[in-house]
Design an enzyme around this catalytic site. Sequence first.
Site, PDB file in Angstrom:
ATOM      1  CG  HIS A  60      19.826  13.170  32.072  1.00  0.00           C
ATOM      2  ND1 HIS A  60      18.738  12.703  31.369  1.00  0.00           N
ATOM      3  CD2 HIS A  60      20.594  12.082  32.336  1.00  0.00           C
ATOM      4  CE1 HIS A  60      18.834  11.390  31.222  1.00  0.00           C
ATOM      5  NE2 HIS A  60      19.953  10.995  31.803  1.00  0.00           N
ATOM      6  CG  HIS A 115      22.816   3.748  32.106  1.00  0.00           C
ATOM      7  ND1 HIS A 115      21.918   2.718  31.982  1.00  0.00           N
ATOM      8  CD2 HIS A 115      22.074   4.883  32.113  1.00  0.00           C
ATOM      9  CE1 HIS A 115      20.701   3.207  31.927  1.00  0.00           C
ATOM     10  NE2 HIS A 115      20.759   4.511  31.998  1.00  0.00           N
ATOM     11  CG  ASP A 163      22.798   8.470  33.484  1.00  0.00           C
ATOM     12  OD1 ASP A 163      22.062   9.345  32.984  1.00  0.00           O
ATOM     13  OD2 ASP A 163      22.364   7.564  34.222  1.00  0.00           O
TER      14      ASP A 163
END
EC number: 3.5.2.3
Length: 423
Positions: free
Chosen positions: A62, A231, A304
């Site tokens: 992200h 995840h 992540d």
Amino acid sequence: MALLIKNGRLIDPKSKRDEVVDVLIESNKISKIASNLTVENAEIIDATGLVVAPGLIDVHVHFREPGQTHKETIHSGAKAAAAGGFTTVVMMANTKPILSTPKVLTETLEIADQEDIKIEAVGSITQDFDGENLTDFDALREAGAIGFSDDGIPLTDAGVLRKALQKAKLTDSLLSIHEEDPNLIGTLGVNDGEVAHQCGFTGAPTVSEYSMMARDAMIAYETGARLHIQHLSAGESVEVVRFAKNLGAKITAEVTPQHFSITEQMIFEQGTNAKLNPPLRRTADIDKIIEGLKDGTIDVIATDHAPHTHEEKNVSIDKAPSGMIGLETSLQLGLTNLVAKGHLTLSELLTKMTVNPAKLYNFDAGYLAENGPADLVIFDATTDITVSETFISKACNSPFINKQLKGKVAYTICEGKIIYQGE
């Protein structure tokens, strides 16, 4: 100018090669791999005692741009990735605005194209994550989307997921999904166990993950489409993936370094920096995750990477956003908790971080070969480092600050260019 890497231990999981050789890079490609190479006027890297491996690939980051650049920018995220040994990353769609239209996706990728690493992106599965209306997959693919995900927002409607999988199958596109049933969760980000109960609330139980995963795995099996589980965190989830794969479903799965390294107890020590979706679990879950990594049930290690500001995290546990940064500590956590403990060989760890993620999206990456891409990481696999309080990322929301880990990136090279050099 040519770049000559001398005397490194080349580990290429794809070809099963593991030997001390030289690597010559010319014109953005690996031109020669052999012993005792000499080249006039080449820049030389002495890699004696270091591992030379394919550049790492992270299929789940992200970067917060557009719309949340106070947390991270594409530029700062790319720099953090390079420092961690990554040469290719895949951005998720939960920007502001969400990557639901070709216009927003194109504009975002134009920014990403300016960076030294290779940055790809997925489009959202549903329009603005509404969970109901599918985006125009064809138009998003045309604009550059390499797959689709509503990451962070589970698809609670089984019919919507089925339609999305049927649509994705037409072009063999990959759907990546976040598996947590909100109807089974009290407070997000904390395991529904000892820690949550001591904090005085109901957390996120493992059943919220593996029950939704079981549903979706069976829908993927029925449609024949490719589905990637993001995840996973629960031991039972590993069993679900193993069952679905044995049945013949086209399922792949990833785990983050944090989910095989630390438990829910870290919240008592690190507070909101250890609050994640899905949450950190128990030692028994880590044991099952490691089993899944060893037998191939879990295909990929992905970070992540989720930056948040100090101010956002500096609130009560129930109000803080979930997520942690991970690009700069990912390799070290694998070396420390998987390789050094004898769970995986170094080649097996690198398989989860190079070859397998490249396969998900058919990237021409994740391997070292003559005439192949000159994307490499050179690192010391055994030295001990203490994680600094400062990161190249704009954020510092990591539960591993001041922890001692193994491994240090010396160089990251992308398309033949040195894009990171460690101290």
